[in-house]
Design an enzyme around this catalytic site. Structure first.
Site, PDB file in Angstrom:
ATOM      1  N   SER A   1      92.909  28.926  67.616  1.00 49.25           N
ATOM      2  CA  SER A   1      93.260  27.714  66.890  1.00 49.25           C
ATOM      3  C   SER A   1      93.520  28.114  65.443  1.00 49.25           C
ATOM      4  O   SER A   1      92.623  28.620  64.769  1.00 49.25           O
ATOM      5  CB  SER A   1      92.089  26.730  67.004  1.00 49.25           C
ATOM      6  OG  SER A   1      92.330  25.576  66.242  1.00 49.25           O
TER       7      SER A   1
ATOM      8  N   LYS B   1      97.193  27.527  69.118  1.00 47.27           N
ATOM      9  CA  LYS B   1      97.176  26.091  68.791  1.00 47.27           C
ATOM     10  C   LYS B   1      97.346  25.974  67.295  1.00 47.27           C
ATOM     11  O   LYS B   1      96.635  26.637  66.529  1.00 47.27           O
ATOM     12  CB  LYS B   1      95.836  25.511  69.254  1.00 47.27           C
ATOM     13  CG  LYS B   1      95.456  24.166  68.665  1.00 47.27           C
ATOM     14  CD  LYS B   1      94.321  23.556  69.469  1.00 47.27           C
ATOM     15  CE  LYS B   1      93.177  23.083  68.602  1.00 47.27           C
ATOM     16  NZ  LYS B   1      92.058  22.555  69.413  1.00 47.27           N
TER      17      LYS B   1
ATOM     18  N   LYS C   1      97.471  23.358  63.926  1.00 44.08           N
ATOM     19  CA  LYS C   1      96.977  22.057  63.484  1.00 44.08           C
ATOM     20  C   LYS C   1      98.115  21.355  62.766  1.00 44.08           C
ATOM     21  O   LYS C   1      98.807  21.976  61.947  1.00 44.08           O
ATOM     22  CB  LYS C   1      95.790  22.250  62.540  1.00 44.08           C
ATOM     23  CG  LYS C   1      94.553  22.821  63.236  1.00 44.08           C
ATOM     24  CD  LYS C   1      93.893  21.773  64.115  1.00 44.08           C
ATOM     25  CE  LYS C   1      92.584  22.281  64.700  1.00 44.08           C
ATOM     26  NZ  LYS C   1      91.904  21.228  65.484  1.00 44.08           N
TER      27      LYS C   1
ATOM     28  N   ASP D   1      97.586  20.221  67.536  1.00 41.48           N
ATOM     29  CA  ASP D   1      96.417  19.329  67.498  1.00 41.48           C
ATOM     30  C   ASP D   1      96.426  18.545  66.185  1.00 41.48           C
ATOM     31  O   ASP D   1      96.429  19.136  65.105  1.00 41.48           O
ATOM     32  CB  ASP D   1      95.130  20.172  67.606  1.00 41.48           C
ATOM     33  CG  ASP D   1      93.858  19.327  67.689  1.00 41.48           C
ATOM     34  OD1 ASP D   1      93.945  18.092  67.677  1.00 41.48           O
ATOM     35  OD2 ASP D   1      92.767  19.939  67.782  1.00 41.48           O
TER      36      ASP D   1
ATOM     37  N   GLU E   1      97.567  17.513  71.243  1.00 40.05           N
ATOM     38  CA  GLU E   1      96.162  17.104  71.303  1.00 40.05           C
ATOM     39  C   GLU E   1      95.873  15.999  70.284  1.00 40.05           C
ATOM     40  O   GLU E   1      96.217  16.121  69.112  1.00 40.05           O
ATOM     41  CB  GLU E   1      95.309  18.355  71.011  1.00 40.05           C
ATOM     42  CG  GLU E   1      93.817  18.209  71.250  1.00 40.05           C
ATOM     43  CD  GLU E   1      93.075  19.546  71.012  1.00 40.05           C
ATOM     44  OE1 GLU E   1      93.690  20.633  71.134  1.00 40.05           O
ATOM     45  OE2 GLU E   1      91.878  19.492  70.684  1.00 40.05           O
TER      46      GLU E   1
ATOM     47  N   ASP F   1      90.831  14.983  72.997  1.00 36.82           N
ATOM     48  CA  ASP F   1      89.635  15.704  72.549  1.00 36.82           C
ATOM     49  C   ASP F   1      88.640  14.620  72.102  1.00 36.82           C
ATOM     50  O   ASP F   1      87.841  14.133  72.918  1.00 36.82           O
ATOM     51  CB  ASP F   1      90.050  16.662  71.414  1.00 36.82           C
ATOM     52  CG  ASP F   1      88.895  17.372  70.713  1.00 36.82           C
ATOM     53  OD1 ASP F   1      87.724  17.039  70.965  1.00 36.82           O
ATOM     54  OD2 ASP F   1      89.152  18.268  69.875  1.00 36.82           O
TER      55      ASP F   1
ATOM     56  N   LYS G   1      84.371  19.575  75.282  1.00 39.94           N
ATOM     57  CA  LYS G   1      83.437  20.200  74.331  1.00 39.94           C
ATOM     58  C   LYS G   1      82.066  19.656  74.685  1.00 39.94           C
ATOM     59  O   LYS G   1      81.865  18.432  74.668  1.00 39.94           O
ATOM     60  CB  LYS G   1      83.774  19.804  72.886  1.00 39.94           C
ATOM     61  CG  LYS G   1      85.045  20.431  72.327  1.00 39.94           C
ATOM     62  CD  LYS G   1      85.305  19.956  70.898  1.00 39.94           C
ATOM     63  CE  LYS G   1      86.616  20.537  70.390  1.00 39.94           C
ATOM     64  NZ  LYS G   1      87.023  19.910  69.115  1.00 39.94           N
TER      65      LYS G   1
ATOM     66  N   GLY H   1      86.588  24.149  71.070  1.00 37.04           N
ATOM     67  CA  GLY H   1      85.588  24.835  70.257  1.00 37.04           C
ATOM     68  C   GLY H   1      85.320  24.064  68.984  1.00 37.04           C
ATOM     69  O   GLY H   1      86.115  23.219  68.576  1.00 37.04           O
TER      70      GLY H   1
END
Ligand code: OSB
Ligand code: MG
Length: 372
Positions: A135, A161, A163, A188, A213, A238, A262, A290
């Protein structure tokens, strides 16, 4: 088995590199490690809440209060040591999933150590090589982001991934995709958008993302279902998935096609496995998210990600991607094939280093049963 004591340690670990999401930039992380001692063994758990209520309402301070006032007394005074009994007992307390999960994890570790079994076997896991993704946070410039992605791909990560947030989204994703046409890529948003942004989000369909996400805030299952009808890219939830019921509701509404699990967010491994099993019955793939855990929490995640319906690369990276000095030995390492091995020893299968925990400790509390 009789519990001897519970230790609660609040720590701070600086990151190797700052981590920025739509929620803000952080240079390091405060979190809680729990140690439950019984029968000469110690079970370790990690509470993933951090110092500010950004990702969720929990913080290290709220978790510490809930643990001290309600959860630790259950273990000490009622001698609730089986993780499934613990799960049942804490069900009456509303919310505070990260606090509950941290203690449940310690009880799982203890139970598996008593049985001389690695946790993944206790859980019914089926694989010991876990596909690793990375990430990558928001950077000051696109050039730095591309350089960092290149570095991680050379290390062997199977999926990246990025952000996103308003102003750091379509143009960024386009550049990343142009530079890396074939890599597995997902984005995400950590809830930074609303349905009013649908035209921007629909543009992401061009970039062949594995998933998008959590574009909308946690409570917004309905608007996610409206967006999912308008875009091709699978949505993954998420923050919105807080229980097996909310997972079922999200899938019934068509709010997503993939679920990120998670353990901290959903209140423990018992609930996480319910979500896993339900998604499996619906042929909905899951993957392990995570919270930039220390090696203790990350080892726990590896065992959970061993379950069969974890079908996509996970946010599980090597120790050195997060911390200069992780709390465990051996460090978690990325294999040449882009997977991480699930530790083989009893329980979490890694060894927390007490000297390193001490160096990172902000505060420590020891709890003992009244009779002890
Ligand atoms: O949304 O997945 C997230 C870290 C902190 C809070 C939220 C998230 C994340 C990550 C980190 O993406 C993933 C990792 O631990 O490698
Ligand atoms: Mg996320």
């Amino acid at each position: 088995m009789k519990v001897e004591r519970v230790e609660l340690v609040v720590l701070y670990l600086p990151y190797v590199h700052f981590f920025e999401t739509s929620l803000g930039r952080e240079q390091g992380r405060s979190f809680i490690i729990l140690k439950v001692y019984a029968d000469g063994l110690c079970g370790y758990g990690e509470v993933v809440a951090s110092s500010a209520p950004l990702y969720s309402y929990e913080t290290t301070a709220t978790a510490r209060t809930i643990l001290r006032e309600y959860l630790i007394p259950l273990v000490l005074e009622k001698n609730v040591l089986s993780p499934t009994d613990f799960y049942r007992e804490v069900g009456k307390f509303r919310g505070h999933p990260m606090a509950k999960a941290g203690l449940e994890l310690a009880l799982w570790d203890l139970q598996a150590k008593r049985a001389h079994l690695p946790l993944w076997k206790v859980y019914g896991g089926t694989k010991i090589a876990i596909p690793a993704g990375v990430s990558v946070g928001i950077e000051d410039t696109i050039a730095v982001l591309l350089e960092r992605i290149d570095f991680f791909l050379k290390d062997g990560y199977l999926r990246v991934k990025i952000k996103i947030k308003p102003g750091w989204d379509v143009a960024i994703t386009k550049e990343v995709r142009r530079r890396f046409p074939n890599m597995l890529l997902q984005a995400d948003a950590n809830g930074a958008y609303s349905l009013a942004d649908r035209e921007t989000l629909k543009k992401l369909d061009e970039f062949n993302l594995l998933m998008l996400e959590q574009p909308f805030p946690p409570y917004d299952l309905w608007d996610h279902s409206r967006l999912q009808k308008e875009i091709k890219t699978p949505l993954c939830l998420d923050e919105s998935v807080i229980s097996a019921d909310s997972a079922r509701q999200a899938l019934e509404m068509g709010s997503c096609r993939i679920i990120n699990i998670k353990v901290g967010r959903v209140g423990g491994v018992v609930e996480a496995r319910k979500i896993h099993d339900f998604c499996r019955s619906q042929q909905i793939p899951v993957w392990c998210g995570g919270m930039l855990e220390s090696g203790i929490g990350r080892a726990h995640n590896l065992h959970v990600a061993s379950l069969p319906n974890f079908k996509l690369p996970n946010d599980l990276s090597a120790s050195k991607r997060y911390y200069r000095e992780d709390l465990i030995e051996p460090a978690i390492e990325l294999g040449k094939d882009g997977t991480i091995r699930v530790p083989e020893g009893p329980g979490i299968g890694v060894f927390p280093q007490e000297d390193r925990i001490k160096r990172a400790t902000l505060l420590e509390e020891v709890f003992k049963a009244a009779s002890a």
